[in-house]
Design a protein around this motif. Structure first.
Motif, PDB file in Angstrom:
ATOM      1  N   PHE A  94      -2.513  -5.241 -10.387  1.00 41.12           N
ATOM      2  CA  PHE A  94      -1.663  -4.541 -11.357  1.00 41.12           C
ATOM      3  C   PHE A  94      -1.006  -5.522 -12.329  1.00 41.12           C
ATOM      4  N   LEU A  95      -0.401  -6.584 -11.764  1.00 41.61           N
ATOM      5  CA  LEU A  95       0.284  -7.547 -12.626  1.00 41.61           C
ATOM      6  C   LEU A  95      -0.714  -8.183 -13.584  1.00 41.61           C
TER       7      LEU A  95
ATOM      8  N   ILE B 241      -1.704  -5.602 -16.289  1.00 42.24           N
ATOM      9  CA  ILE B 241      -0.675  -5.367 -17.300  1.00 42.24           C
ATOM     10  C   ILE B 241      -0.498  -6.579 -18.213  1.00 42.24           C
ATOM     11  N   THR B 242      -0.420  -7.771 -17.606  1.00 38.04           N
ATOM     12  CA  THR B 242      -0.223  -8.958 -18.443  1.00 38.04           C
ATOM     13  C   THR B 242      -1.475  -9.223 -19.265  1.00 38.04           C
TER      14      THR B 242
ATOM     15  N   MET C  29       2.079 -18.064 -16.526  1.00 39.54           N
ATOM     16  CA  MET C  29       1.966 -16.815 -15.787  1.00 39.54           C
ATOM     17  C   MET C  29       1.280 -16.988 -14.458  1.00 39.54           C
TER      18      MET C  29
ATOM     19  N   ALA D  51       3.140 -15.935 -11.091  1.00 40.55           N
ATOM     20  CA  ALA D  51       2.588 -14.934 -10.160  1.00 40.55           C
ATOM     21  C   ALA D  51       2.300 -15.585  -8.809  1.00 40.55           C
TER      22      ALA D  51
ATOM     23  N   ARG E 257      -3.460  -6.223  -4.322  1.00 38.51           N
ATOM     24  CA  ARG E 257      -3.326  -5.072  -5.227  1.00 38.51           C
ATOM     25  C   ARG E 257      -2.204  -5.271  -6.230  1.00 38.51           C
ATOM     26  N   VAL E 258      -1.074  -5.862  -5.746  1.00 34.26           N
ATOM     27  CA  VAL E 258       0.006  -6.173  -6.688  1.00 34.26           C
ATOM     28  C   VAL E 258      -0.523  -7.126  -7.758  1.00 34.26           C
TER      29      VAL E 258
ATOM     30  N   GLU F 185      -0.647  -7.737  -1.486  1.00 31.81           N
ATOM     31  CA  GLU F 185      -0.459  -8.753  -2.533  1.00 31.81           C
ATOM     32  C   GLU F 185      -1.626  -8.752  -3.520  1.00 31.81           C
TER      33      GLU F 185
END
Lengths: 459, 459
Positions: A369-370, A373-374, A330, A334, A365-366, A363
């Protein structure tokens, strides 16, 4: 640039290969003479055999055709072929080429042959080609041709039409007549449509477009391509710092630049060299790929030492190890999402400082979130798999952090490389991906150990 | 397609942003009217704000300019903007567009609006646009325009010039007059250069190129792009199965296709969607990337279960685990090198069965060399690190095997996907990379356990 008749070489090559292998010169030549030079060049590449290539090229007894085929060949095919052509014959072939193709070929020659060939070619071609050898290959000067049809600002549309009729055949592809003042400075461009639409007595200054796009000779070829794409251009004049016309770049050159740049970026992502896409030698392919593989050995070794240290020296038990592949997969994922997106944005746009900072912040902030969630989903998996709730918290939290850091590093590395004048696309390759792995593991184990101590103390 | 004056919008946007934010209509409009429509579209994209975009677009009071800007906008900016335009106004804007741009816009509309807009636009434009809506977007029919200048085979060069003078302005970019017989079948193409070079009394059949390249309306757009690039074309006629002219494709459309296809492939490699490159909303970016991240969770979980099983249940000790990051990094790396190279070759060439087999065999041999070299170096590292010679053999042999398998799988997956009519570029993304990880681990542990048992028995 006359369009040619079908079919594509791919559709008939199976019939031609036996003729080549059996050296049936007559039958083969009859077919070759009907083909477009680009198809003959492609056929030579398809054989993948230097002897076959030299044989086919040797059959082309018209210098004009041989020269056109030579201009279309890839460097891989052309280099060994050109080695065996005597200097006088090579000079004849170069003279048939447009100045940009001739300059490309001469730049590929070994240093000792360059002067030999330049000595042999005739004055007029020499004057067209020699200036081009001085420009950086990746700038407007490196891709332009010096053949331009220019006319003085006092001339009429009729004069311009006459110029096209007498000289137009030599200038192919042909798009514009450039209007210049007495110092050679660009005053406007005349398309054939302008010429056809206006009466012969009209002044060229009245018929032409007086505010044409032009590019400075030092402009980077990627920026030239961006301008062509943005404005749907067919050709631009290239000028020096005094607005004097030095040459022109046409859309077919730009299509080649776009292809090259895409090849280069994709090769970096793959961890190889763009030359590989035209390469058939196993030795060379291994040679292109091996450095990247060895770079990932280095990164993997680092991660392995970390893993070994934490797994061997901690009393925490082996369960943490089970999540290592997910952390690595991951984090790597990412990280490359962010890095590849950033490289693409850098290639497609001109970004200023505040935009770059804006994208980095986006990026980050993305990544949050990623990561969130993961991390959450991994925490749930960890809880059900290993049965202890604090495993879920530990795995989830460290996973979230690892993804966030990987995404942020992935976005920042291309920017950093660009600042350092290194190709940003290298940041999408194995080296950086793998160093993300090590960072991810360090975060995972560090945070996990800290949290597990905390929880086991609390329990 | 008139070239325009510099500077690029990027160089002046910092002056324009305050005017936009402060809604200073007069000052802003004065600048906008001097800009190329492509620059206005780019400026709207740069603001990244729907209200600002609607405001800028609302200022464009000339329908011709507004229509040109609308044609240049990306789908992301255009969709919300178009929602708020009343149907009659939208129909007016569509009427100003060339048929291919109009068809692209109409295809983006919600189903219920498509018929509303089609009902409003005038007969002539409707006839040009409606046939285009039926073609698959990714074929020659999907990118062609129906505006063609055609002339009967009995006409003269003078007639053709007259046609260009009266109709040429409407057909932009303009490259060729198509010569057709009484059934509308393509007989040849006339460039402006042909027209200028021949006297007005010459028959068009004598002046034209009678063997032009044409493409069937069903041809895939990637193949169309390959033909343009191979032959340096500017425009091709699109024909039906009876050789009748349906439309034409120009180089600017093909440049867009090349950009789209490169975006698509690069997005697949990154594990995201090509829409992301024009996207600024965090929510949407997360939405594009998350599925790929979750796919890699799945793959990582599989690898984790394997790792957990082998590490927990074997009495072999933990030392094998130290090499897991290297196995994963190198397998992933060798796999993507092969996969990305294969995808690039599939995109650039038309390959037949025997060539595909040839490339697969080449990749397997490259994999053997890479596996051999990395296996050897890993074996040496393992020997010095862990001190037991059979560790070196075990780690080296299983590493070599894992790299060989990863490279072969990496090369085969894109081919398999292509057979299954799935985009081969997906094989370069996270999902397949991660499943390589699990395979690599399985091979590593399986072979290691087998060999270690063998050696410990032998010792």
């Amino acid at each position: 640039m006359d369009p040619i008749s079908q079919p594509l070489i791919e559709d008939i090559k199976d019939d031609l290969m036996p003729l080549i292998k059996e050296r049936r010169a007559g039958a083969l030549l009859a077919v070759l003479l009907d083909l477009h030079p680009a198809d003959i060049a492609e056929l030579m590449a398809i054989t993948g055999d230097e002897d076959d290539q030299a044989y086919i090229f040797g059959l082309l007894n018209e210098p004009e055709l041989a020269s056109a085929v030579l201009a279309e060949l890839s460097t891989q095919v052309r280099e060994p072929l050109v080695e065996d052509i005597p200097r006088a014959a090579l000079a004849d072939l170069v003279e048939e080429m447009s100045s940009d193709d001739a300059a490309d070929l001469i730049q590929e020659l070994p240093t000792e042959r360059v002067q030999q060939v330049l000595d042999e070619i005739e004055e007029e071609e020499l004057e067209a080609v020699q200036p081009l050898l001085a420009y950086d290959e990746e700038t407007a000067g490196g891709i332009m041709a010096t053949e331009v049809l220019a006319i003085g600002e006092g001339a009429t549309v009729g004069d311009a039409l006459e110029l096209v009729r007498t000289k137009g055949e030599e200038y192919d592809p042909f798009f514009y007549v450039y209007v210049q003042d007495s110092h050679g400075r660009l005053q406007g461009i005349l398309s054939l449509k302008n010429l056809v639409m206006h009466g012969p007595e009209t002044s060229v200054l009245d018929a032409c477009n007086r505010e044409p796009v032009s590019v400075p000779v030092t402009m980077d070829q990627e920026e030239v391509a961006l301008i062509f794409r943005r404005y749907d251009l067919l050709a631009v004049p290239v000028i020096d710092d005094k607005q004097r016309i030095l040459g022109r770049i046409t859309i077919d050159d730009v299509v080649d630049v776009m292809r090259e740049e895409a090849d280069e970026d994709i090769a970096r992502m793959a961890g190889t060299d763009e030359e590989e896409f035209d390469e058939t030698s196993i030795r060379k392919i291994v040679f292109y790929r091996l450095p990247w593989i060895l770079a990932s050995v280095a990164g993997g070794f680092l991660a392995g030492v970390l893993l070994d240290y934490f797994a061997m020296n901690m009393a925490l038990g082996i369960s943490l190890v089970a999540f290592v592949p997910m952390i690595m997969a991951m984090g790597g994922n990412a990280g490359s999402q962010a890095a590849i997106t950033m490289v693409r944005l850098l290639a497609l746009r001109k970004l200023n400082r505040s935009e770059v900072l804006g994208i980095l912040w986006r990026e980050a902030r993305v990544g949050m979130f990623l990561g969130g969630i993961t991390g959450l989903s991994m925490g749930v998996i960890a809880y059900f798999w290993k049965g202890a709730w604090y495993y879920g918290v530990v795995v989830g939290a460290s996973m979230a952090m690892a993804v966030l850091v990987a995404a942020s590093m992935g976005a920042m590395t291309p920017i950093l490389f660009k600042k350092l004048k290194v190709d940003p696309a290298i940041a999408t390759g194995p080296f950086v991906t793998v160093s993300n792995d090590a960072t991810g593991l360090l975060i995972y184990f560090g945070l996990a150990i800290f949290l597990l101590r905390f929880f086991s103390g609390a329990n």
